[in-house]
Motif scaffolding. Structure first.
Motif, mmCIF file in Angstrom:
data_model
loop_
_atom_site.group_PDB
_atom_site.id
_atom_site.type_symbol
_atom_site.label_atom_id
_atom_site.label_comp_id
_atom_site.label_asym_id
_atom_site.label_seq_id
_atom_site.Cartn_x
_atom_site.Cartn_y
_atom_site.Cartn_z
ATOM 1 N N GLU A 140 45.601 43.643 45.681
ATOM 2 C CA GLU A 140 44.672 43.014 44.755
ATOM 3 C C GLU A 140 45.394 42.696 43.450
ATOM 4 N N PRO A 141 45.151 41.526 42.902
ATOM 5 C CA PRO A 141 45.822 41.201 41.635
ATOM 6 C C PRO A 141 45.402 42.174 40.545
ATOM 7 N N GLY A 142 46.370 42.761 39.885
ATOM 8 C CA GLY A 142 46.086 43.723 38.836
ATOM 9 C C GLY A 142 45.989 43.055 37.481
ATOM 10 N N PRO A 143 45.786 43.854 36.452
ATOM 11 C CA PRO A 143 45.709 43.296 35.099
ATOM 12 C C PRO A 143 47.060 42.754 34.661
ATOM 13 N N LYS A 144 47.027 41.853 33.733
ATOM 14 C CA LYS A 144 48.266 41.301 33.207
ATOM 15 C C LYS A 144 49.008 42.387 32.431
ATOM 16 N N PRO A 145 50.290 42.605 32.718
ATOM 17 C CA PRO A 145 51.051 43.628 31.982
ATOM 18 C C PRO A 145 50.996 43.372 30.479
ATOM 19 N N PHE A 146 50.786 44.443 29.699
ATOM 20 C CA PHE A 146 50.589 44.268 28.255
ATOM 21 C C PHE A 146 51.253 45.351 27.415
ATOM 22 N N LEU A 147 51.891 46.335 28.036
ATOM 23 C CA LEU A 147 52.425 47.471 27.291
ATOM 24 C C LEU A 147 53.924 47.355 27.044
ATOM 25 N N ASP A 148 54.357 47.920 25.932
ATOM 26 C CA ASP A 148 55.773 48.142 25.659
ATOM 27 C C ASP A 148 55.949 49.631 25.387
#
Length: 730
Positions: free
Chosen positions: A121-129
């Motif tokens: 399933e498509p997950g959330p867009k990566p956003f963390l550093d």
């Protein structure tokens, strides 16, 4: 999902190759195979040689089915995994070539599909550093991201909940790479710990991993000072064990907007931080998802806890499969997605037979494969792994940065163990701080299991700051050296206080002042003490900065340890003491009775004559019975006796009775006469006064006055009758 390439062909051509074009293939997840069947199975007839080429990124892979131009029949090609050739979340344009390397103008091929399997399933867009400035420490994201000291346990990440994992699993963890380990820290862990290995030391700045709204929390004793950031996308990040100063917000009732990368606190050791496991000061980083989308996150502990590194293998992740009952609701673990904006140094590349292949491997390392190292195209997978510490032939070694792992396969998951030529691996350490290593110990080591390491024949170029080995095998490699300082500091505690009772240890009057003094050894080569931590009565660790004063009356358990600049950690020491300000009880001493004077009786001597005087029988006078409240009579004190005060548990020991002197006169008990000894020359009768009561000690001091009065009466009585008897004798 499958795409038909061809139903098969068999034809003569002029250019020794037959090509098919596949355009605008979109790839988001899963694995891509070329196979004879639409389900990804079945071997294919590909003629003499098959090539697939991605026009977008120029990645290519070749399978040679025929050897030495038809001297052997062409091989069938098993289903070929070509996932590494695809660009994720983009359009992929391919050409598929059926070649005739022997130039006989004939090519053939069977039915062929491109199949995408295991689509997730498509997950959330990566956003963390990463929540610190790893670039300032000279590291890339891929290197710093794998310096964790404790992992997320995909088996049972239940640390923040009251749910306990089964006892049979409380010694192992499962990492996001599906590695089961008893050595990695630590079971039930629900986040990642980052520390000095990644450049995150005590007092270092902690930064927001992404934009969001920060809140302050201190209700969790084990978590210490904490900041939570709601990123307004159903995810929250948590930052534990911070120092109490430099917090971006310190009021639990308020919220504050923060930007990505903004400083939100400093690395500390508040809460449950001990040298074991996540040693010393570190940052515990945790991600929670609001699974029920109610705007709250605490009700999603533990079912909303997620691993920001995702789950990197095709095998099922055990965490979302775990079900449990919580507050009369059946819940399950969470699906983890890769949430970092940047990729870790884990990639695949094709080694071509005729190319000079130079492959970056992370941590300043690179492989160089000369032409003809492999006999056909092979798939090389390179991974960067966390640093290690180990002991080899008595040397305590530590990796300089991260580890490089490499494995080669033929594209069909068959590992390539033999290479036609030797190749090289070089570590460039000019960005690494090697000043804390003994230079003569630097060398490249290899390991097949990550535990046992063997030294490779290493060439070190000190001018270029490189270390190189020539090898003919692939496994895990690390540049290692022996640290100059491997000795932990030594911390001593000193108390400044007054003992409540000199006979009782560790009980003091307030105030009690406590001093800690730490020394880093060996002093000549040490970087000094980095910090000292203490905690009182298991209430959480704090950094020692000044002498401490204790005034409250209670028992104290004081624990402490120090860490030096080389991250050597001292074992925890402890001392216990009590503050008690109650005055000591004063012992009661009874007053000493002053004795009354005893009247003295003067006897007139009888003139000596030659006439023998008859012996005089003296009847003993009646002795009064002393007063006693018990049935047993106590000895009566004489006029010269002094009361003795006995301390608790002290016994009274009677004095021994002296033996009679040979010159003393004996008394005939039957006759009551006074008889002379055989050698006595005086034949005149002697006057012997009535025997007095033996002096003793009176145990009944409360009636001492009464006994004294009776004593006076008794002495007067004796004196009166003694005078009468004297007159009669005269």
């Amino acid at each position: 999902m499958s795409y038909l390439v061809t139903e098969g062909f068999d034809q003569d051509i002029d250019i020794h190759s037959h090509r098919y074009f596949l355009k605008a293939l979109t790839y988001t997840s899963g694995e891509v195979y070329i196979s004879a069947n639409p389900d990804g199975t079945g071997s294919m007839n590909v003629g003499d040689r098959f090539r697939i080429w991605n026009i977008l990124n120029h990645r290519t892979f070749t399978f040679d089915a025929s050897e030495k131009c038809y001297k052997q029949p062409p091989k069938q090609m098993p289903p070929l995994n070509v996932t590494h050739l695809f660009v994720k979340d983009g359009f992929n344009n391919f050409t598929l070539h059926f070649d005739n390397p022997c130039f006989d103008n004939h090519v053939s091929g069977g039915r062929m599909y491109v199949v995408v399997k295991n689509i997730t399933e498509p997950g959330p867009k990566p956003f963390l550093d990463l929540p610190w400035d790893y670039k300032a420490a000279g590291m890339t994201f891929g290197e710093a991201a794998l310096t964790m000291t404790s992992y997320f346990d995909h088996e049972y990440p239940l640390l923040s909940s009251s749910i306990k994992e089964p006892e049979s699993f409380n010694k192992t963890i499962i990492t996001f790479q599906n590695k089961v380990s008893e050595d990695l820290a630590y079971t039930s862990h629900d986040g990642y710990d980052y520390a000095a290995a990644g450049g995150l030391k005590m007092g270092g700045f902690v930064r927001a991993a992404a934009h969001g709204y920060a809140t302050y929390h201190n209700e969790c004793q084990a978590c210490g000072q904490a900041i939570h950031i709601d990123h307004a996308n159903s995810y929250q990040t948590r930052y534990y064990h911070l120092q109490p100063d430099w917090l971006v917000i310190s009021n639990p009732a308020q919220s504050r907007e923060v930007a990505a990368g903004q400083v939100i606190g400093k690395v500390g050791a508040t809460g449950n931080v001990r040298p074991a496991g996540a040693a010393g000061a570190h940052l515990h980083f945790m991600v929670v998802q609001d699974k029920n989308f109610d705007g709250h996150f605490d009700d999603n502990i533990p079912d909303g806890i997620t691993d920001p590194y995702g789950w990197s293998t095709a095998d099922p992740d055990p965490w979302p499969l775990f079900t449990f009952d919580q507050n009369n609701k059946e819940k399950s673990g969470n699906t983890s997605y890769y949430l970092w904006k940047y990729l870790t140094a884990d990639h695949k590349i094709v080694l071509h037979e005729s190319w000079n292949n130079v492959v970056p491997a992370g941590n300043g390392a690179r492989f160089t494969f000369p032409p003809q190292t492999v006999s056909e195209d092979v798939l090389l997978r390179v991974q960067v792994k966390p640093p290690v510490k180990t002991t080899v032939t008595g040397q305590k070694l530590e990796s300089v940065g991260t580890i490089v792992g490499a494995v080669a396969t033929d594209g069909f998951d068959t590992v390539i163990g033999a290479f036609k030529k030797w190749f090289s691996l070089m570590f460039d350490f000019h960005k690494q701080d090697i000043s804390r290593y003994t230079l003569a110990s630097l060398a490249i080591y290899s390991s097949t299991d990550g535990a046992s390491w063997q030294k490779e024949n290493t060439t070190v170029d000190w001018d270029k700051k490189t270390a190189t080995v020539n090898i003919n095998h692939l496994t895990d490699f690390a540049l290692m050296g022996e640290k100059i300082d491997v000795i932990a500091p030594n911390t001593e505690a000193t108390l400044e206080a007054k003992l409540r009772d000199p006979l009782v240890e560790a009980v003091y009057l307030s105030p009690v002042r406590l001093y800690l003094s730490a020394v880093d050894e060996p002093a000549a080569d040490s970087l000094g003490v980095d910090y000292t931590l203490y905690q009182v009565n298991n209430q959480g660790w704090n950094e020692y900065l000044a002498p401490l004063e204790f005034t409250e009356e209670k028992q104290y358990k004081f624990e402490f340890y120090s860490v030096d600049g080389d991250n050597n950690k001292e074992e925890i020491k402890s001392l216990s003491f009590t503050i008690d300000n109650l005055p000591l009880p004063t012992p009661t001493v009874l007053p000493t009775e002053t004795p009354s004077p005893i009247p003295t009786t003067t006897l007139t001597p009888t003139p000596t004559t030659n006439e023998v005087q008859p012996a005089v029988k003296v009847e003993p006078s009646a002795t009064p019975t002393p007063f006693s409240p018990t049935a047993t009579s106590a000895p009566q004190p004489t006029a010269t006796s002094t009361p003795i005060v006995l301390s608790q548990n002290q016994e009274l020991i009677p004095s021994p009775t002296p033996e009679a002197s040979p010159t003393e006169k004996a008394t005939d008990k039957n006759e009551g006469e006074v008889l002379g000894t055989e050698d006595q020359s005086d034949d005149s009768p002697s006057i012997t006064p009535e025997p007095e009561a033996q002096p003793g000690i009176n145990y009944f001091y409360v009636i001492l006055g009464i006994l004294a009065l009776l004593g006076f009466l008794y002495l007067g009585y004796r004196w009166f009758f003694s005078e009468k008897e004297t007159d009669n004798i005269r």
